[in-house]
Motif scaffolding. Sequence first.
Motif, mmCIF file in Angstrom:
data_model
loop_
_atom_site.group_PDB
_atom_site.id
_atom_site.type_symbol
_atom_site.label_atom_id
_atom_site.label_comp_id
_atom_site.label_asym_id
_atom_site.label_seq_id
_atom_site.Cartn_x
_atom_site.Cartn_y
_atom_site.Cartn_z
ATOM 1 N N LEU A 22 0.829 -1.205 0.000
ATOM 2 C CA LEU A 22 0.000 0.000 0.000
ATOM 3 C C LEU A 22 0.867 1.260 0.000
ATOM 4 N N LEU A 23 1.979 1.234 0.735
ATOM 5 C CA LEU A 23 2.911 2.370 0.731
ATOM 6 C C LEU A 23 3.513 2.590 -0.654
ATOM 7 N N LEU A 24 3.904 1.485 -1.313
ATOM 8 C CA LEU A 24 4.470 1.602 -2.659
ATOM 9 C C LEU A 24 3.453 2.223 -3.610
ATOM 10 N N ALA A 25 2.198 1.779 -3.515
ATOM 11 C CA ALA A 25 1.145 2.349 -4.370
ATOM 12 C C ALA A 25 0.986 3.841 -4.093
ATOM 13 N N ASP A 26 0.987 4.208 -2.820
ATOM 14 C CA ASP A 26 0.816 5.612 -2.442
ATOM 15 C C ASP A 26 1.952 6.477 -2.970
ATOM 16 N N VAL A 27 3.187 6.005 -2.798
ATOM 17 C CA VAL A 27 4.350 6.779 -3.240
ATOM 18 C C VAL A 27 4.387 6.880 -4.768
ATOM 19 N N ALA A 28 4.077 5.770 -5.457
ATOM 20 C CA ALA A 28 4.063 5.802 -6.928
ATOM 21 C C ALA A 28 2.969 6.743 -7.436
ATOM 22 N N VAL A 35 -1.886 3.459 -10.217
ATOM 23 C CA VAL A 35 -1.455 2.411 -9.287
ATOM 24 C C VAL A 35 -2.614 1.559 -8.782
ATOM 25 N N GLN A 36 -2.241 0.372 -8.341
ATOM 26 C CA GLN A 36 -3.102 -0.475 -7.532
ATOM 27 C C GLN A 36 -2.216 -1.100 -6.456
ATOM 28 N N GLY A 37 -2.728 -1.170 -5.256
ATOM 29 C CA GLY A 37 -2.052 -1.855 -4.171
ATOM 30 C C GLY A 37 -3.119 -2.506 -3.315
ATOM 31 N N PHE A 38 -3.090 -3.835 -3.215
ATOM 32 C CA PHE A 38 -4.174 -4.524 -2.506
ATOM 33 C C PHE A 38 -3.703 -5.882 -2.006
ATOM 34 N N PRO A 39 -4.282 -6.339 -0.903
ATOM 35 C CA PRO A 39 -3.967 -7.680 -0.398
ATOM 36 C C PRO A 39 -4.958 -8.695 -0.936
ATOM 37 N N GLU A 40 -4.581 -9.956 -0.856
ATOM 38 C CA GLU A 40 -5.525 -11.039 -1.137
ATOM 39 C C GLU A 40 -6.043 -11.465 0.229
ATOM 40 N N ALA A 52 0.052 -9.928 -1.260
ATOM 41 C CA ALA A 52 -0.376 -8.577 -1.616
ATOM 42 C C ALA A 52 0.159 -8.279 -3.010
ATOM 43 N N PHE A 53 -0.411 -7.272 -3.647
ATOM 44 C CA PHE A 53 -0.104 -7.010 -5.049
ATOM 45 C C PHE A 53 0.043 -5.518 -5.325
ATOM 46 N N ASN A 54 0.853 -5.207 -6.346
ATOM 47 C CA ASN A 54 0.956 -3.852 -6.888
ATOM 48 C C ASN A 54 0.910 -3.899 -8.400
ATOM 49 N N ARG A 55 0.181 -2.971 -8.966
ATOM 50 C CA ARG A 55 0.288 -2.649 -10.392
ATOM 51 C C ARG A 55 0.665 -1.175 -10.443
ATOM 52 N N ILE A 56 1.685 -0.856 -11.242
ATOM 53 C CA ILE A 56 2.137 0.521 -11.384
ATOM 54 C C ILE A 56 2.362 0.771 -12.868
ATOM 55 N N SER A 57 1.725 1.823 -13.392
ATOM 56 C CA SER A 57 1.768 2.045 -14.832
ATOM 57 C C SER A 57 1.699 3.526 -15.165
ATOM 58 N N GLY A 58 2.210 3.858 -16.329
ATOM 59 C CA GLY A 58 2.052 5.203 -16.860
ATOM 60 C C GLY A 58 0.698 5.377 -17.536
ATOM 61 N N ASP A 59 -0.007 4.283 -17.766
ATOM 62 C CA ASP A 59 -1.321 4.307 -18.402
ATOM 63 C C ASP A 59 -2.399 3.911 -17.397
ATOM 64 N N VAL A 60 -3.626 4.242 -17.715
ATOM 65 C CA VAL A 60 -4.755 3.837 -16.870
ATOM 66 C C VAL A 60 -4.763 2.311 -16.765
#
Length: 196
Positions: A22-28, A35-40, A52-60
């Motif tokens: 969640l911190l990585l998503a927030d900072v990105a 971004v997406q940051g979420f647990p399973e 837990a997962f992160n998606r980080i992109s320059g696109d939607v």
Amino acid sequence: MKNGIEIRWHGRGGQGAKTAALLLADVAFQTGKYVQGFPEYGPERMGAPITAFNRISGDVIRVHSNIYDPDFVAVVDETLLHTVDVTAGLKEEGAIIVNTAKSPEEILPQLNGYKGRVYTIDARKISEEALGKYFPNSPMLAAVVAVTKVMPEEIFMNEMRSSYQHKFAKKPEVIDGNMKALQMTFDALRAHLPVN
């Protein structure tokens, strides 16, 4: 997912893997990324394996599911290597980062034949030196940023200081310890990362 990266975190309840994601998503997000940051969610109990997962992109980002073929995997607790297939779906052009005092060569035989890059970081040693206690999530968060190169170190450090100042407004002594843990992680990994 084009123009982005997907990260899967493996940890145990109470170790901060979800918080790190969640911190990585927030900072990105603060740097203008989508971004997406979420647990399973499963049986959320202390010590139980969690993901837990992160998606980080320059696109939607239009995908809303767990991540089955991650670019990167972060393993916050090395005991999970014996019980969870942490390399499942992991792309060989990506990398895995394991919290352990062992070398990548020592960990490799436990990675089900994975042929990609392997990085290890001793998050216990770093957090105990920087914070006086074992909190692996700050070192692992810095390790993920260092390996994925999702943002420059300087921008990450500035954003994390702002985040910690907000989060620990009533406990400012915690800020310096966490910042030290992040910096120690970057310093420890610098010699092992490709320059680009």
